[in-house]
Design a protein around this motif. Sequence first.
Motif, PDB file in Angstrom:
ATOM      1  N   ASP A 128       0.417  -0.965  -0.227  1.00 13.81           N
ATOM      2  CA  ASP A 128       0.397  -0.290  -0.200  1.00 13.81           C
ATOM      3  C   ASP A 128       1.011   1.431  -0.016  1.00 13.81           C
ATOM      4  O   ASP A 128       1.571   1.909   1.064  1.00 13.81           O
ATOM      5  N   GLU A 129       0.700   2.288  -1.188  1.00 14.88           N
ATOM      6  CA  GLU A 129       1.578   3.049  -0.804  1.00 14.88           C
ATOM      7  C   GLU A 129       1.430   3.900   0.490  1.00 14.88           C
ATOM      8  O   GLU A 129       2.562   4.787   0.540  1.00 14.88           O
ATOM      9  N   ASP A 130       0.504   4.294   0.458  1.00 19.78           N
ATOM     10  CA  ASP A 130       0.072   5.072   1.696  1.00 19.78           C
ATOM     11  C   ASP A 130       0.571   4.533   2.925  1.00 19.78           C
ATOM     12  O   ASP A 130       1.556   5.318   3.685  1.00 19.78           O
ATOM     13  N   ARG A 131       0.820   3.430   2.953  1.00 18.61           N
ATOM     14  CA  ARG A 131       1.166   2.951   4.192  1.00 18.61           C
ATOM     15  C   ARG A 131       2.536   3.094   4.479  1.00 18.61           C
ATOM     16  O   ARG A 131       3.771   2.847   5.249  1.00 18.61           O
ATOM     17  N   ALA A 132       3.261   2.394   2.902  1.00 18.36           N
ATOM     18  CA  ALA A 132       4.537   2.311   2.950  1.00 18.36           C
ATOM     19  C   ALA A 132       5.152   3.592   2.988  1.00 18.36           C
ATOM     20  O   ALA A 132       6.645   3.340   3.678  1.00 18.36           O
ATOM     21  N   PHE A 133       4.575   4.819   2.951  1.00 17.65           N
ATOM     22  CA  PHE A 133       5.523   6.153   2.326  1.00 17.65           C
ATOM     23  C   PHE A 133       5.741   6.478   4.451  1.00 17.65           C
ATOM     24  O   PHE A 133       6.308   6.981   4.704  1.00 17.65           O
ATOM     25  N   MET A 134       4.943   5.833   5.403  1.00 19.75           N
ATOM     26  CA  MET A 134       4.098   6.294   6.682  1.00 19.75           C
ATOM     27  C   MET A 134       5.288   5.533   7.436  1.00 19.75           C
ATOM     28  O   MET A 134       6.160   5.729   8.076  1.00 19.75           O
ATOM     29  N   GLN A 135       5.562   4.189   6.792  1.00 19.99           N
ATOM     30  CA  GLN A 135       6.894   3.188   6.882  1.00 19.99           C
ATOM     31  C   GLN A 135       7.838   4.270   7.085  1.00 19.99           C
ATOM     32  O   GLN A 135       8.814   4.043   7.958  1.00 19.99           O
ATOM     33  N   LYS A 136       8.452   4.712   6.164  1.00 16.72           N
ATOM     34  CA  LYS A 136       9.265   5.108   5.243  1.00 16.72           C
ATOM     35  C   LYS A 136      10.171   6.333   6.240  1.00 16.72           C
ATOM     36  O   LYS A 136      11.206   6.376   6.450  1.00 16.72           O
ATOM     37  N   ASP A 173      12.590  12.418  -1.783  1.00 23.09           N
ATOM     38  CA  ASP A 173      10.814  12.651  -1.885  1.00 23.09           C
ATOM     39  C   ASP A 173      10.085  13.305  -1.803  1.00 23.09           C
ATOM     40  O   ASP A 173      10.162  14.717  -0.718  1.00 23.09           O
ATOM     41  N   ILE A 174       9.664  14.371  -2.699  1.00 27.92           N
ATOM     42  CA  ILE A 174       8.657  15.201  -2.479  1.00 27.92           C
ATOM     43  C   ILE A 174       7.795  15.585  -1.647  1.00 27.92           C
ATOM     44  O   ILE A 174       7.340  16.684  -1.420  1.00 27.92           O
ATOM     45  N   ARG A 175       7.279  14.464  -1.615  1.00 28.54           N
ATOM     46  CA  ARG A 175       5.764  13.947   0.013  1.00 28.54           C
ATOM     47  C   ARG A 175       6.830  14.387   0.883  1.00 28.54           C
ATOM     48  O   ARG A 175       6.322  14.402   1.946  1.00 28.54           O
ATOM     49  N   ILE A 176       8.098  14.098   0.955  1.00 25.67           N
ATOM     50  CA  ILE A 176       9.067  14.293   2.956  1.00 25.67           C
ATOM     51  C   ILE A 176       8.916  15.753   3.031  1.00 25.67           C
ATOM     52  O   ILE A 176       9.229  15.738   2.289  1.00 25.67           O
ATOM     53  N   PRO A 177       8.260  16.362   4.122  1.00 24.80           N
ATOM     54  CA  PRO A 177       7.998  17.578   4.625  1.00 24.80           C
ATOM     55  C   PRO A 177       9.646  18.425   4.245  1.00 24.80           C
ATOM     56  O   PRO A 177      10.960  17.672   4.815  1.00 24.80           O
ATOM     57  N   CYS A 178      10.028  19.718   4.242  1.00 23.55           N
ATOM     58  CA  CYS A 178      11.169  20.128   4.360  1.00 23.55           C
ATOM     59  C   CYS A 178      12.331  19.614   5.521  1.00 23.55           C
ATOM     60  O   CYS A 178      13.174  19.414   5.246  1.00 23.55           O
ATOM     61  N   VAL A 179      11.668  19.750   6.463  1.00 24.02           N
ATOM     62  CA  VAL A 179      11.978  19.722   7.738  1.00 24.02           C
ATOM     63  C   VAL A 179      12.593  18.611   8.722  1.00 24.02           C
ATOM     64  O   VAL A 179      13.652  18.464   8.841  1.00 24.02           O
ATOM     65  N   LEU A 180      11.846  17.623   7.430  1.00 27.56           N
ATOM     66  CA  LEU A 180      12.448  15.865   7.448  1.00 27.56           C
ATOM     67  C   LEU A 180      13.794  16.451   7.152  1.00 27.56           C
ATOM     68  O   LEU A 180      14.762  14.985   7.253  1.00 27.56           O
ATOM     69  N   ARG A 181      13.570  16.449   5.925  1.00 31.92           N
ATOM     70  CA  ARG A 181      14.763  16.054   4.773  1.00 31.92           C
ATOM     71  C   ARG A 181      15.823  17.007   5.761  1.00 31.92           C
ATOM     72  O   ARG A 181      16.857  16.191   5.635  1.00 31.92           O
ATOM     73  N   ASP A 182      16.193  18.259   5.993  1.00 34.01           N
ATOM     74  CA  ASP A 182      16.698  18.956   6.788  1.00 34.01           C
ATOM     75  C   ASP A 182      17.390  17.876   8.028  1.00 34.01           C
ATOM     76  O   ASP A 182      18.998  18.237   7.989  1.00 34.01           O
ATOM     77  N   GLN A 183      16.550  17.781   8.535  1.00 30.51           N
ATOM     78  CA  GLN A 183      17.139  16.685   9.602  1.00 30.51           C
ATOM     79  C   GLN A 183      18.062  15.759   9.739  1.00 30.51           C
ATOM     80  O   GLN A 183      18.452  15.710  10.041  1.00 30.51           O
ATOM     81  N   LEU A 184      17.293  15.100   8.469  1.00 32.23           N
ATOM     82  CA  LEU A 184      17.749  13.119   7.929  1.00 32.23           C
ATOM     83  C   LEU A 184      19.299  14.115   7.119  1.00 32.23           C
ATOM     84  O   LEU A 184      20.351  13.554   7.405  1.00 32.23           O
ATOM     85  N   ARG A 185      19.626  14.589   6.875  1.00 31.72           N
ATOM     86  CA  ARG A 185      20.689  15.247   6.084  1.00 31.72           C
ATOM     87  C   ARG A 185      21.137  16.152   7.123  1.00 31.72           C
ATOM     88  O   ARG A 185      23.004  15.656   6.858  1.00 31.72           O
ATOM     89  N   THR A 186      21.025  17.009   8.191  1.00 30.36           N
ATOM     90  CA  THR A 186      21.917  16.991   9.539  1.00 30.36           C
ATOM     91  C   THR A 186      22.590  15.895   9.879  1.00 30.36           C
ATOM     92  O   THR A 186      24.016  16.331  10.497  1.00 30.36           O
ATOM     93  N   ALA A 187      21.821  15.645  10.445  1.00 28.10           N
ATOM     94  CA  ALA A 187      22.073  13.846  11.593  1.00 28.10           C
ATOM     95  C   ALA A 187      22.937  12.865  10.681  1.00 28.10           C
ATOM     96  O   ALA A 187      23.192  12.624  11.112  1.00 28.10           O
ATOM     97  N   TYR A 188      22.836  12.864   9.404  1.00 25.66           N
ATOM     98  CA  TYR A 188      24.062  12.100   8.853  1.00 25.66           C
ATOM     99  C   TYR A 188      25.023  12.526   8.617  1.00 25.66           C
ATOM    100  O   TYR A 188      25.786  11.671   8.347  1.00 25.66           O
ATOM    101  N   LEU A 189      25.457  14.029   8.362  1.00 30.32           N
ATOM    102  CA  LEU A 189      26.586  14.787   8.031  1.00 30.32           C
ATOM    103  C   LEU A 189      27.498  14.644  10.168  1.00 30.32           C
ATOM    104  O   LEU A 189      27.964  14.320  10.288  1.00 30.32           O
ATOM    105  N   GLY A 190      26.636  14.565  10.897  1.00 32.16           N
ATOM    106  CA  GLY A 190      26.496  14.226  12.448  1.00 32.16           C
ATOM    107  C   GLY A 190      26.777  12.665  12.393  1.00 32.16           C
ATOM    108  O   GLY A 190      27.780  12.628  13.489  1.00 32.16           O
ATOM    109  N   PHE A 191      26.494  12.076  11.942  1.00 34.17           N
ATOM    110  CA  PHE A 191      26.713  10.413  11.907  1.00 34.17           C
ATOM    111  C   PHE A 191      28.330  11.000  11.808  1.00 34.17           C
ATOM    112  O   PHE A 191      29.417   9.786  12.169  1.00 34.17           O
TER     113      PHE A 191
END
Length: 444
Positions: A128-136, A173-191
Amino acid sequence: MCRYYTYYHPLFPIAPELPHLLQCYLSQLPLFWTIITIASKTTKENPSIYLALSSAIPKLIEKILHSNGKELWMIQALLLLCCWPLPFGPKSADPSLLYSGLATSSALEIGLHRYKFPSDFTYDEPYDEDRAFMQKKTWLACFILSQHLSTELGVPTCFHIDRTIISALETPDIRIPCVLRDQLRTAYLGFRISNSLGNDILSFSGLSSNRMQLIHLFETDLAAARTVNTGDRDTSGEICFLAVSLQLYSYALEHNIGEGKDNTDDSSRCEILLRGYHAAMELVQIAVTNSFEAPYWTRQIYQSVIHAITFLLKLCSSSAPQLSVIDSPSTRNLISQGWDFLRSGSLMENDHLFRISTLVAYLSKLEEKDPQLPRLSVQSRMSANVMYDAVWRAKQRFSPEVRNMRPADYTTTAVLEELSASWAENVLNEDGLFRHWNSVITNY
């Protein structure tokens, strides 16, 4: 309350409107109760309601721990409690790392890291596309919080980078909120910074022997990230980004003992420390300027301010002429404002922020300075070395009797010591009884 959900929504798959929440999650009462409890923290009409509702959360966590099945709502509830933890006292009483580990292991068990293949984890489960996106999104949140908490404690994360995370970084993914994209990039850089500079497999302490070279390399990545991702970054995102910058610069501090020592000259080290100074000052300034948003900020923002203040205090503890510009009235004034910010976040006496603000107050009053460049006594806690060095130094404010006990909670033990001494002085001091207060406390 709806305003609070707008802060939840970017990081977690939870709708911003209360009616929709009721419709989606009424059957999942523990998650809904967790959301209501966290949101009640900002209720000005009845501030005690938050502490009252919080008392029910441990029972909900117990239900999650004893549940036979792993559900998406369970993982989301645990992640929310990591982001906005319930009040706790000493650091040892904070269950967030445990919750994060449980959320991640549960996510792996039900296949969130392989969200495109649901039937591999649940028999005959259709895609299910919607559920898969939520899981992602939930899996990305697991990584972000795992990295944040590991950085806060100064320990390597147990999280392994996989294709889902790399794909989200490479082709957003353009559906992912901007804040989540930024948090992901920052966390990966910290990692990457943490693993390269603080988790070297050739070092017992984890510190890399060529830290200064790596700092210069990562500065290039920081500069690129700062210019590319500004459109996705809100105030809290800017603080988190500066925290990663400070995380990098903290590795320039030298240590009192030799393991992990590099042979960098003092001038190069000072240049890095000054850049760290400016990052720390900017971080605290943004936080205190936007403190009206603080009730909605995650623990990561408060932890970033704590790291910045302890970094500034460490620099101020040195009288080295190369750093003379640092210990100035403007620096001390900003530290004081940061202290106000932390103290205002305290919800009850002796909770974590109350203890940290007491620590900052003590270290701010110390007048004795080291003529050398600032050095750390702690070296195996990655970039959190500077914070734990401050905690260790601040333990000097307790009496020798309390320090000799080596209690898990120094603050409470010191209070008991004071109460015991006061009681004995008022009731029994006429006969000179109980001259050795340590025996009274031991048997308290």
